[in-house]
Scaffold this motif. Structure first.
Motif, PDB file in Angstrom:
ATOM      1  N   HIS A  63     -26.397 -36.991   0.319  1.00 17.53           N
ATOM      2  CA  HIS A  63     -25.607 -38.178   0.013  1.00 17.53           C
ATOM      3  C   HIS A  63     -24.223 -37.953   0.608  1.00 17.53           C
ATOM      4  CE1 HIS A  63     -28.620 -39.932  -2.535  1.00 17.53           C
ATOM      5  NE2 HIS A  63     -28.616 -38.900  -3.381  1.00 17.53           N
ATOM      6  N   ALA A  73     -29.368 -34.383  -1.490  1.00 18.20           N
ATOM      7  CA  ALA A  73     -30.181 -35.519  -1.943  1.00 18.20           C
ATOM      8  C   ALA A  73     -31.667 -35.252  -1.814  1.00 18.20           C
ATOM      9  CB  ALA A  73     -29.828 -36.772  -1.145  1.00 18.20           C
ATOM     10  N   ASN A  77     -33.169 -40.241  -0.083  1.00 18.37           N
ATOM     11  CA  ASN A  77     -32.861 -41.295   0.884  1.00 18.37           C
ATOM     12  C   ASN A  77     -34.124 -41.881   1.510  1.00 18.37           C
ATOM     13  OD1 ASN A  77     -30.031 -41.161   0.616  1.00 18.37           O
ATOM     14  ND2 ASN A  77     -29.938 -39.392   1.995  1.00 18.37           N
ATOM     15  N   GLN A 284     -22.837 -45.374   3.479  1.00 18.08           N
ATOM     16  CA  GLN A 284     -24.044 -44.648   3.075  1.00 18.08           C
ATOM     17  C   GLN A 284     -24.633 -43.956   4.301  1.00 18.08           C
ATOM     18  OE1 GLN A 284     -25.554 -48.460   1.207  1.00 18.08           O
ATOM     19  NE2 GLN A 284     -26.351 -46.999  -0.287  1.00 18.08           N
TER      20      GLN A 284
END
Length: 316
Positions: A63, A73, A77, A284
């Motif tokens: 992240h 993460a 994702n 992001q």
């Protein structure tokens, strides 16, 4: 006198004659020299493609907003791509665009190639071919801007519809949820048909004329000649056209960015546009990299499947 057995004497190897082992080694040296010739291209490929691709995969596991410290993460994702309706819709839109970027242009180009090659002696055929191919040499930004003006509420398309009494059909084509994606797809059809036409005309020129003469002797008409001779002879070119146009449909970004910005809503949102939007719009970066990796995998998979169905040359 007893006969003496004659023993064959081994021939002496002339001085300087190479043995088999050095020949084998020399072959290996030649092979390694070939790799040395390709080394500069491999270095460029590694530095500008493989290393960034590896970094892309690495970032997709975190992240990260591009500025602050990243946090682990894992595959979150990637699982988000399956959970997020907007991301799923983006990939679905890409597969819809394959119909407009690939299937329709290939079908139309096959017909146009067959017609223009049979009418090769008519005046203006070369100009027609050049006009069909023209979209390939025009910048995508120019193309998107021009078609945005055509699709505008007071653009050429709606003006023409009103002029022939079809005012009820006129609408803001790129601003309507039901027509935005097909409108973008038709731009892709206009773009890709020229590429397919050039490939097919070149392929028809490689088909032996004896096959057409044999078909005429059998009483084949234009349609039967097309399906019996032209279409089988263009299988390789169709595979190439299918590969190029499918890749073009899946990686479409600039057309959507200029014409619709993914709207209205997310009606024209595509994975390539979502990569840009999440990396530079919403911060992001990890999610954007995961989408990019997934899109790359989809393109490679479809390309592999298309090349697997390519006809193999008959060995004689």
């Amino acid at each position: 006198m007893a006969a003496t057995a004659h023993r064959p004497t081994a021939r002496k190897r002339p001085a300087g004659a190479p043995t088999r082992e050095p020949v084998r080694r020399r072959g290996r040296v030649i092979q390694w020299k070939g790799y040395l010739y390709a080394l500069p291209a491999l270095v460029v490929l590694t530095v500008f493609l493989l290393v960034p691709l590896g970094q892309l995969v690495q970032i997709s596991l975190f992240h990260w907003d591009g500025i602050s410290v990243s946090t682990w993460a894992g595959f979150d994702n990637y699982t988000e791509i399956a959970r997020d309706p907007q991301l799923r819709a983006g990939f679905l839109h890409s597969f819809v665009l394959i119909l407009f970027f690939s299937v329709i242009p290939i079908a139309l180009a096959l017909v146009l190639a067959a017609v223009t090659t049979r009418a090769g002696r008519l005046r203006g055929v070369s100009v027609f071919r050049a006009m069909i191919f023209l979209p390939q040499v025009v910048a995508m930004v120019v193309t998107a801007t021009a078609w945005t003006a055509i699709y505008a509420p007071d653009g050429v398309l709606n003006t023409a519809l009103r002029a022939i009494g079809l005012e009820a059909v006129a609408r803001p084509w790129l601003g309507d949820f039901s027509t935005a994606l097909p409108a973008v797809g038709l731009i892709g059809t206009w773009l890709e048909i020229g590429l397919c036409l050039v490939l097919f005309i070149a392929g028809i020129g490689q088909i032996p004329a004896e096959l057409y003469e044999a078909a005429k002797l059998d009483g084949a008409g234009a349609v039967r000649e097309f399906f019996a001779v032209t279409l089988p002879g263009l299988r390789g070119q169709i595979t190439v056209a299918l590969t190029l146009t499918v890749i073009a449909a899946l990686r479409t970004f600039d057309l959507v960015y200029v014409a619709t910005h993914g709207g209205p809503g997310n009606a024209t949102s595509l994975p390539a546009y979502e990569v840009y939007n999440r990396a530079f719009g919403t911060g992001q970066v990890g999610s954007a990299c995961a989408i990019a990796v997934t899109l790359t995998a989809v393109i490679l998979l479809l390309t592999f499947l298309i090349t697997k169905v390519q006809p193999q040359e008959d060995e004689t």
